[in-house]
Design an enzyme around this catalytic site. Sequence first.
Site, mmCIF file in Angstrom:
data_model
loop_
_atom_site.group_PDB
_atom_site.id
_atom_site.type_symbol
_atom_site.label_atom_id
_atom_site.label_comp_id
_atom_site.label_asym_id
_atom_site.label_seq_id
_atom_site.Cartn_x
_atom_site.Cartn_y
_atom_site.Cartn_z
ATOM 1 N N PRO A 2 -3.435 -106.903 52.663
ATOM 2 C CA PRO A 2 -1.936 -107.093 52.399
ATOM 3 C C PRO A 2 -1.133 -106.760 53.738
ATOM 4 O O PRO A 2 -1.620 -105.888 54.379
ATOM 5 C CB PRO A 2 -1.861 -105.727 51.608
ATOM 6 C CG PRO A 2 -3.183 -105.438 50.944
ATOM 7 C CD PRO A 2 -4.166 -105.899 51.951
ATOM 8 N N LYS A 58 3.875 -101.783 57.242
ATOM 9 C CA LYS A 58 3.084 -102.020 55.803
ATOM 10 C C LYS A 58 2.787 -100.822 55.075
ATOM 11 O O LYS A 58 1.880 -100.741 54.042
ATOM 12 C CB LYS A 58 1.482 -102.572 56.233
ATOM 13 C CG LYS A 58 1.373 -103.744 57.323
ATOM 14 C CD LYS A 58 0.106 -103.873 57.513
ATOM 15 C CE LYS A 58 -0.168 -104.574 58.917
ATOM 16 N NZ LYS A 58 -1.353 -105.058 59.268
ATOM 17 N N HIS A 92 -3.707 -106.426 47.135
ATOM 18 C CA HIS A 92 -5.135 -107.118 47.168
ATOM 19 C C HIS A 92 -5.382 -108.107 45.952
ATOM 20 O O HIS A 92 -5.587 -107.358 44.889
ATOM 21 C CB HIS A 92 -6.245 -106.368 47.505
ATOM 22 C CG HIS A 92 -7.663 -106.925 47.704
ATOM 23 N ND1 HIS A 92 -8.008 -107.720 48.786
ATOM 24 C CD2 HIS A 92 -8.834 -106.907 46.971
ATOM 25 C CE1 HIS A 92 -9.248 -108.300 48.431
ATOM 26 N NE2 HIS A 92 -9.505 -107.739 47.480
ATOM 27 N N ARG A 124 -12.352 -101.013 48.603
ATOM 28 C CA ARG A 124 -13.022 -100.445 49.696
ATOM 29 C C ARG A 124 -12.818 -99.107 50.134
ATOM 30 O O ARG A 124 -13.423 -98.437 51.085
ATOM 31 C CB ARG A 124 -13.054 -101.678 50.732
ATOM 32 C CG ARG A 124 -13.683 -102.925 50.244
ATOM 33 C CD ARG A 124 -13.909 -103.623 51.282
ATOM 34 N NE ARG A 124 -14.434 -103.275 52.630
ATOM 35 C CZ ARG A 124 -14.464 -104.006 53.617
ATOM 36 N NH1 ARG A 124 -14.114 -105.315 53.846
ATOM 37 N NH2 ARG A 124 -15.408 -103.495 54.715
#
Length: 289
Positions: A2, A58, A92, A124
């Site tokens: 992202p 972000k 994601h 993850r």
Amino acid sequence: MPELPEVETVRLGLSRRLPGKVIRSIDIFHGKAFDVPEEARKVLCVGASVVEVRRRGKVLIVDLSTEYSLLIHLKMTGQVVFVGEDRFAAGHPNDSLVSKLPDNSTRVIFKLEDGSHVYFNDQRKFGWIRLVKTSELPEEEFLKRLGPEPINPDISLKDFKNAYLKRPNMKAKAALLSQDIVAGVGNIYADESLWAAKLHPEQKMTSLTDVDFANLHKGLLDVLKLSIERGGSSNHTYVNADGVKGSFSSFAKVFRREGQPCFTCGTEIIKTRSAGRGTHTCPTCQVAP
Ligand SMILES: [Zn+2]
């Protein structure tokens, strides 16, 4: 991963749904995802209402009525799913965006007083949530390293050029990826803006002319805004604020288009490596230095 447009999509979706809602409880399935002592969570989060949802680079910033803020970084595979009066999911792209939750990627659930839930999923496990006093955000170790925002508000051409010229010997792609120069730009948007500006990723920032800077500034802002309009990018599927698949991949000009013709000159797009990342260029339009 992202990037800014995807995180902005999360922000837009949450800011339409969360403000005014009260956190009733928090379930944590992976301690490192939200590493805050239980006592602090109880006092500073539980019972708090959401005031505002913001973004810096972000990072999502959820301001709470306790004058503390949740910082959320999606990193490689994070996503946020709201299930309440409707379902909103972004981040994601994988099946967890649309399937029944919690699932094996769910790390944290915020349960709200009105019965709605906010899921933080992260396959993850690189993503994180932090709790910081709102007044201390400017000094927060991650945020304070970030360069200026490219959009909202738009960075001026002058500030854009000055930011990159602080690192004159850096190569263009590496510079674009550096969050401390300008925040929020990742691999997709670096490749797209370099193609738009007809610049090679290995070109040093000092070699850029004023016209190059103007083209890069315009190219980057255009592609970020277009992507936000379309609900972010996706490798496979991507669900934006209104549950519509994001369509960035359908309008990418170079990213993941290796072997296909350049939209400007027809030359085959190639994939190389620059700044340690897969990099897509047109060898005719973007001449190597
Ligand atoms: Zn070309």
